[in-house]
Design a protein around this motif. Structure first.
Motif, short mmCIF file in Angstrom:
data_model
loop_
_atom_site.label_atom_id
_atom_site.label_comp_id
_atom_site.label_asym_id
_atom_site.label_seq_id
_atom_site.Cartn_x
_atom_site.Cartn_y
_atom_site.Cartn_z
N THR A 1 1.12 8.81 -3.74
CA THR A 1 1.68 8.23 -2.52
C THR A 1 0.59 7.92 -1.50
OG1 THR A 1 3.76 9.45 -2.83
CG2 THR A 1 3.32 8.57 -0.63
N ILE A 2 -0.35 8.83 -1.33
CA ILE A 2 -1.43 8.64 -0.36
C ILE A 2 -2.33 7.47 -0.77
CG2 ILE A 2 -3.54 9.67 0.58
CD1 ILE A 2 -2.07 12.39 0.47
N VAL A 3 -2.70 7.40 -2.03
CA VAL A 3 -3.59 6.33 -2.50
C VAL A 3 -2.91 4.97 -2.38
CG1 VAL A 3 -4.83 5.39 -4.49
CG2 VAL A 3 -4.89 7.85 -4.04
N SER A 4 -1.64 4.90 -2.80
CA SER A 4 -0.92 3.62 -2.72
C SER A 4 -0.69 3.21 -1.27
CB SER A 4 0.42 3.71 -3.46
OG SER A 4 1.27 4.67 -2.87
N PHE A 5 -0.47 4.17 -0.38
CA PHE A 5 -0.31 3.89 1.05
C PHE A 5 -1.57 3.24 1.61
CE2 PHE A 5 -1.42 5.53 5.28
CZ PHE A 5 -0.43 4.94 6.06
N ALA A 6 -2.72 3.83 1.31
CA ALA A 6 -3.98 3.30 1.83
C ALA A 6 -4.28 1.92 1.25
CB ALA A 6 -5.12 4.27 1.50
N ALA A 7 -4.03 1.74 -0.05
CA ALA A 7 -4.29 0.45 -0.69
C ALA A 7 -3.38 -0.63 -0.14
CB ALA A 7 -4.11 0.58 -2.20
N GLU A 8 -2.13 -0.29 0.12
CA GLU A 8 -1.15 -1.27 0.59
C GLU A 8 -1.50 -1.79 1.97
OE1 GLU A 8 1.06 -3.42 -1.01
OE2 GLU A 8 2.12 -1.64 -1.75
N LEU A 9 -2.12 -0.96 2.79
CA LEU A 9 -2.46 -1.37 4.16
C LEU A 9 -3.43 -2.55 4.18
CD1 LEU A 9 -2.85 2.04 6.06
CD2 LEU A 9 -1.04 0.33 6.36
N VAL A 10 -4.30 -2.62 3.18
CA VAL A 10 -5.29 -3.71 3.17
C VAL A 10 -5.01 -4.75 2.09
CG1 VAL A 10 -7.11 -2.28 4.17
CG2 VAL A 10 -6.83 -2.36 1.70
N ALA A 11 -4.01 -4.51 1.26
CA ALA A 11 -3.71 -5.43 0.16
C ALA A 11 -3.27 -6.80 0.67
CB ALA A 11 -2.65 -4.84 -0.76
N SER A 12 -2.48 -6.80 1.75
CA SER A 12 -1.93 -8.07 2.24
C SER A 12 -3.00 -9.00 2.81
CB SER A 12 -0.86 -7.80 3.31
OG SER A 12 -1.43 -7.13 4.42
N THR A 13 -4.15 -8.45 3.16
CA THR A 13 -5.23 -9.28 3.70
C THR A 13 -6.40 -9.38 2.72
OG1 THR A 13 -6.15 -7.32 4.83
CG2 THR A 13 -4.65 -8.72 6.08
N THR A 14 -6.13 -9.03 1.46
CA THR A 14 -7.16 -9.10 0.42
C THR A 14 -6.77 -10.16 -0.61
OG1 THR A 14 -7.66 -6.74 0.67
CG2 THR A 14 -8.38 -7.79 -1.37
N ILE A 15 -7.74 -10.92 -1.07
CA ILE A 15 -7.48 -11.90 -2.13
C ILE A 15 -7.41 -11.17 -3.47
CG2 ILE A 15 -8.35 -13.94 -3.33
CD1 ILE A 15 -9.76 -14.74 -0.75
N ILE A 16 -6.22 -11.15 -4.06
CA ILE A 16 -6.01 -10.46 -5.33
C ILE A 16 -6.08 -11.50 -6.45
CG2 ILE A 16 -4.49 -8.98 -6.67
CD1 ILE A 16 -5.51 -7.67 -4.12
N ALA B 1 -6.52 -3.07 -7.52
CA ALA B 1 -7.32 -2.03 -6.87
C ALA B 1 -8.81 -2.35 -6.97
CB ALA B 1 -7.03 -0.67 -7.50
N PHE B 2 -9.21 -3.04 -8.02
CA PHE B 2 -10.61 -3.45 -8.16
C PHE B 2 -10.98 -4.42 -7.05
CE2 PHE B 2 -13.80 -6.44 -9.75
CZ PHE B 2 -14.79 -5.59 -10.18
N ASP B 3 -10.10 -5.39 -6.76
CA ASP B 3 -10.37 -6.35 -5.69
C ASP B 3 -10.40 -5.66 -4.33
OD1 ASP B 3 -10.47 -8.58 -7.42
OD2 ASP B 3 -8.29 -8.68 -7.46
N ILE B 4 -9.49 -4.72 -4.13
CA ILE B 4 -9.46 -3.98 -2.86
C ILE B 4 -10.72 -3.13 -2.74
CG2 ILE B 4 -8.26 -2.17 -1.56
CD1 ILE B 4 -5.65 -3.19 -2.81
#
Length: 454
Positions: free
Chosen positions: A253-268, A275-278
Motif C-alpha cells: 500500500t505504501i509503495v503504490s501510494f508513493a508511485a501513484e502520486l507521481v505517476a499522473s505526471t510521468t510519461i509511462i 515503475a521503471f519509468d517512475i
C-alpha cells in the motif's frame, strides 16, 4: 514440503533437509516475505494503476483486507491440523477426499504458471533496461538458467533470502522517499488522497485492481509448508501467516501510494514496466537499474522455489498414481531431481512469450482464489462442528463467511479469459477424478505430504 511416499530414499529427494534448529515465528515470517517477493509491487503497479483508474492504493487495501480474512482461516486450520499440505490437506480433512483432490488440482494452476509470471515480470523490466534485446530472449534465458539450477538441486533461494530482502527493502525505501520528494517539489494539483480516491475512481475499478493486486499476496500460505520444521507449529505457523500478510499489505500500500502520486505526471511507455519509468524520473538511471536488479534477482530466487515446488508436486502426484507414473514420477538416478517435471514446468513457462502480465497473473489468481474460498468454507465447517462458546463460534463463522464472499467476489472479477481457462481446467479435473475413482465409487489416491506431529 511436498514429498513422495514409501521409501526413505524417495523421501530424501523431496523433503526438507534442514538440519538446523526449529524455525521460530520471526524466521517463518522472513520466509513468507521472501517467498512473496516484496519487489513484485513495482512489477505490477502499472497494471493495477490502469485497472483501478489511478486508485492502486485502495486496491491494495482491499486486497489486504481480503487476504487477511483468508489468512485468519488458514491460521485456524493450521492450528487445528499441523499439516504441511496447505489447502489440499485442509480441504481433504474437512470436506472429504474428492473435494480435497479438486482443491489440489486447482492449485496446480498456481504451481505451473507462477514461474511463467516471474519470468515475464523479469523480462518486462530487462527489456526496458535493454530495449535492443527482444523480451522473448530474456524469458528463454531465465527459464533455462532456473531450470538448470533446479536440475542440479541448488537451494539458491534459501541461501540468498536475507541478502535479497535487505537489498529489496533498501530499494523500496529509496523509491518511496524519492517519489514523495518529487511530488512535494512539483507542488502539483495531485491530491495526497488521489491514490485512494480520485475523479476517475469507482468501486468496480478498485475491485478490478484488487483482483490483480491479490497476486502479490500469493505465498503467505506457503508458510504452512514449513510445519514440520517449525518450533511449536500449532502457534508459530498461525502467527507467522497473519504477521506476514499484514506486513506485506502495508508495504504494498505504501509503495503504490508513493508511485501513484507521481505517476499522473510521468510519461509511462509501458504499463508493465511503469515503475521503471517512475524510478528513472525520480531517481535517474541508478534507481531505475536498482529496480531492475531487485526484480530480476529477487524473481530469480522466487522462480527457483516456485519451479522446485511445482516439479515436486507433480512428482508426488506421479508416484501416487494420480498422474502418469512413468513420466511424472521419474527421478534422475544421479541428480536425484525430477528432471522431466522441471523440463515440463520450464516449457510451460515459455508460454510467457505469448502472454501479457495481466492475463498470466489472472490465471494464477483463479487457482488461488478458488483454493482460498474452499479453505474459508473449511473454516466455516470446522467452526460449525466445534463445541466452543457460542459467541466465539459464531464470530469465527462470520469472519470466514465474509472471507468467502470477498474471495468469490474477487474470483468473478477476473478477466473472462482467466475464468474460461480456469473453469475448463476445473472441468477437466472433475472428469479426470471421475475416471480415477471409477465414477466416484472409490477414494482418489492421497498425495504424500509431510505432516508434523500433532
Amino acid at each position: 514440503m511436498i514429498s513422495p511416499p514409501n521409501t526413505t530414499a524417495q523421501q530424501t529427494d523431496t523433503q526438507s533437509t534442514s538440519s538446523g534448529p526449529p524455525l521460530k515465528t520471526p524466521s517463518l515470517v522472513l520466509f513468507g516475505i521472501a517467498y512473496m517477493a516484496p519487489a513484485v509491487v513495482l512489477a505490477t503497479f502499472g497494471v493495477i494503476s490502469v485497472a483501478s483508474n489511478g486508485s492502486s492504493a485502495s486496491s491494495y487495501l482491499l486486497a489486504t483486507t481480503a487476504m487477511l480474512l483468508t489468512a485468519l482461516s488458514y491460521a485456524t486450520l493450521s492450528r487445528r491440523f499441523q499439516l504441511s499440505g496447505s489447502a489440499y490437506s485442509y480441504v481433504r480433512r474437512v470436506l472429504g477426499p474428492n473435494t480435497g483432490f479438486l482443491a489440489g488440482w486447482v492449485l496446480i494452476l498456481d504451481y505451473l504458471f507462477l514461474p511463467m509470471v516471474i519470468w515475464l515480470i523479469g523480462a518486462s523490466f530487462l527489456s526496458a533496461q535493454f530495449p535492443g534485446v527482444p523480451m522473448w530472449v530474456w524469458i528463454v534465458i531465465q527459464a533455462i538458467v532456473v531450470s538448470a539450477v533446479n536440475v542440479f538441486g541448488i537451494k539458491l533461494a534459501d541461501r540468498l533470502n536475507t541478502i535479497l530482502l535487505t537489498f529489496v527493502t533498501l530499494v523500496l525505501i529509496v523509491f518511496v522517499a524519492l517519489s514523495l520528494q518529487q511530488w512535494a517539489n512539483e507542488n502539483t494539483s495531485v491530491s495526497v488522497l488521489s491514490p485512494f480516491w480520485n475523479s476517475d475512481s469507482s468501486i468496480l475499478a478498485i475491485t478490478a485492481g484488487a483482483a490483480i493486486a491479490s497476486y502479490s499476496f500469493l505465498g503467505f500460505d506457503a508458510i504452512t509448508t514449513l510445519t514440520g520444521e517449525a518450533a511449536n507449529p500449532k502457534h508459530s505457523i498461525p502467527r507467522a501467516i497473519v504477521i506476514t500478510t499484514l506486513t506485506m499489505g502495508a508495504v504494498f500500500t505504501i509503495v503504490s501510494f508513493a508511485a501513484e502520486l507521481v505517476a499522473s505526471t510521468t510519461i509511462i511507455t509501458d504499463q508493465d514496466s511503469a515503475a521503471f519509468d517512475i524510478g528513472s524520473r525520480v531517481g535517474g538511471n541508478f534507481l531505475a537499474s536498482a529496480i531492475v536488479a531487485a526484480l530480476v534477482v529477487g524473481g530469480f530466487a522466487s522462480a527457483i522455489a516456485a519451479q522446485a515446488g511445482s516439479s515436486r508436486l507433480l512428482l508426488a502426484m506421479g508416484r501416487d498414481g494420480v498422474l502418469l507414473r512413468n513420466f511424472f514420477g521419474y527421478v534422475h538416478p544421479v541428480r536425484k531431481t525430477p528432471v522431466l517435471n522441471i523440463a515440463l514446468t520450464g516449457l510451460v513457462g515459455l508460454t510467457a512469450t505469448q502472454m501479457t502480465l495481466t492475463s498470466s497473473t489472472s490465471f494464477i489468481n483463479f487457482g488461488a482464489f478458488t483454493a482460498f474460498t474452499v479453505v474459508n468454507v473449511c473454516a466455516i465447517v470446522l467452526a460449525w462442528r466445534s463445541e466452543g462458546s457460542g459467541q466465539r463460534r459464531w464470530g469465527k463463522i462470520f469472519v470466514a463467511s465474509v472471507a468467502s464472499i470477498v474471495t468469490l467476489f474477487l474470483l468473478f472479477n477476473l478477466d473472462g479469459n482467466a475464468l474460461l481457462f480456469g473453469s475448463s481446467w476445473l472441468v477437466i479435473g472433475t472428469i479426470y477424478l471421475a475416471v480415477l475413482t471409477r465414477g466416484f465409487r472409490k477414494e482418489p489416491p492421497e498425495l504424500a505430504l509431510d505432516e508434523a506431529s500433532s
